[in-house]
Design an enzyme around this catalytic site. Structure first.
Site, PDB file in Angstrom:
ATOM      1  N   CYS A   1      -3.174  29.404  28.898  1.00  0.00           N
ATOM      2  CA  CYS A   1      -3.936  28.703  27.680  1.00  0.00           C
ATOM      3  C   CYS A   1      -2.733  27.810  26.509  1.00  0.00           C
ATOM      4  CB  CYS A   1      -4.745  29.332  27.174  1.00  0.00           C
ATOM      5  SG  CYS A   1      -6.165  29.334  28.996  1.00  0.00           S
TER       6      CYS A   1
ATOM      7  N   HIS B   1      -6.754  24.919  21.135  1.00  0.00           N
ATOM      8  CA  HIS B   1      -6.949  25.268  22.130  1.00  0.00           C
ATOM      9  C   HIS B   1      -8.903  25.690  22.675  1.00  0.00           C
ATOM     10  CE1 HIS B   1      -7.979  26.915  26.270  1.00  0.00           C
ATOM     11  NE2 HIS B   1      -7.744  28.345  26.212  1.00  0.00           N
TER      12      HIS B   1
ATOM     13  N   ASN C   1     -13.107  24.885  29.397  1.00  0.00           N
ATOM     14  CA  ASN C   1     -11.994  25.427  29.393  1.00  0.00           C
ATOM     15  C   ASN C   1     -10.562  25.025  29.793  1.00  0.00           C
ATOM     16  OD1 ASN C   1      -9.381  26.959  29.028  1.00  0.00           O
ATOM     17  ND2 ASN C   1     -10.523  29.186  28.071  1.00  0.00           N
TER      18      ASN C   1
END
Ligand code: ACO
Length: 322
Positions: A116, A249, A279
């Site tokens: 990520c 993020h 996500n």
């Protein structure tokens, strides 16, 4: 001195949004919209069809970024794709994207794997190439099909993720542009978020699906996101009050809110897409960036902090003036 500037953004989400209710129904999950929204802020996500790979999502995002920069694919001399869900073990997704874009000028192309944090790592890497003078026009992409590595029987993880891609064009310039970057890793924490399988003869061996200690990830993420924000702001001799936008993020609304509070930033300065995208790992920052550029929130002259944290553990930040 050569500096680097983001001159275009683009993004792509596959298919229609899949709501929490639809996901719970279609996958037979013992969960509820209320639980998912309250714990994560996620209301829907996009899931790529089986025949769509990361390079396909990257291609659409890259085309849009090139168009917004007013650049042709042949202008690009460096392609970096951040992904943890590549099309193949090799060749890299970046070289597949290069072929699909029709870039036949010998441009360098390679993948970055920092989960990520991948987009922050890729952008920081591209900036160093441009500042060195070795390259002039980089395409930096985050592209993921995380739906392929989810255990759809694990309600604690499968509701969190989505698929998508985002891209920027980064060009050599006289003025910044990118004001500061920082990337870090601490491999001691590899166990709290991982996909602990491997491939042998094309077949997954071991446990090739995502496993996570959610609470450990939560605490780690909030701490390092605040630390790395302070680091890049300090490197640019700036304060949180100098920021126009924070693009963290997009893991979980509670991580975003806690990070904003720790940095000392008003909630309305944080760009949020996790509610509609889930996500999307390395794609989440460039997806959010592109949305905020296209809807007019991010304007020329504004200062934006992008920061990511992910498996490894890895974390990084890029401070940029638009
Ligand atoms: N629906 C309903 N109940 C659920 C679900 C679900 N989808 N998932 C878990 N539960 C249950 C658990 O089984 C548990 O039940 P029990 O008490 O009967 O055992 C209960 O909810 C509480 O579970 P916890 O795991 O303790 O819940 P928590 O409050 O920690 O929330 C979450 C879990 C949302 C994953 C949280 O830990 C979190 O957000 N962590 C951050 C992790 C993250 O965002 N990861 C993304 C990848 S990492 C990255 O991008 C940096």
């Amino acid at each position: 001195m050569i500096r680097a500037r983001i001159t275009g953004t683009g993004s792509f989400l596959p298919g229609d949004p899949v709501s929490n209710e639809a996901l719970i129904r279609d996958r037979g999950l013992d969960s509820s919209d209320e639980w998912i929204v309250e714990r994560t802020g996620i209301r829907s996500r996009h899931l790529a069809p089986a025949n769509v790979a990361s390079s396909d999502l990257a291609l659409e995002a890259a085309r849009r970024a090139l168009a917004s920069a007013g650049r042709a694919a042949g202008d690009v001399d460096l392609i970096i794709v951040a992904t943890s869900t590549p099309d193949f073990v090799f060749p890299s997704t970046a070289t597949l994207l290069q072929a699909k874009l029709g870039v036949h000028n010998g441009a360098a192309a390679f993948d970055v794997q920092a989960v990520c944090s991948g987009f922050a790592f890729a952008l920081a890497t591209a900036e160093k190439f441009l500042r060195s003078g070795s390259h002039r026009c980089a395409l930096v992409v985050g592209a993921e099909v995380f739906s392929r590595i989810l255990d759809w029987k694990d309600r604690g993880t499968c509701v969190l993720f989505g698929d998508g891609a985002g891209a920027v064009v980064l060009e050599a310039a006289d003025d910044p542009g990118i004001l500061a970057t920082a990337i870090h890793a601490d491999g001691r924490h590899h166990g709290i978020l991982s996909v602990p399988g491997h491939l042998c003869g094309g077949q997954p061996i071991g446990d090739p699906l995502l496993r996570m200690d959610g609470q450990a990830v939560f605490k780690f993420a909030v701490r390092v996101l605040a630390e790395v924000a302070a680091e890049v702001l300090g490197a640019a001799s700036m304060a949180p009050s100098d920021l126009d936008w924070l693009i963290p993020h997009q893991a979980n609304i509670r991580i975003l809110q806690a990070t904003g509070r720790k940095i000392g930033l008003a909630p309305e300065k944080c760009v949020v897409t996790v509610d509609r995208h889930g996500n999307t790992s390395a794609a989440s920052i460039p997806l959010a960036l592109d949305e905020a550029v296209r809807d007019g929130r991010i304007r020329a002259g504004q200062t934006v902090l992008m920061e990511g944290v992910g498996g490894g553990f890895t974390w990084g930040a890029v401070l940029a003036r638009f």
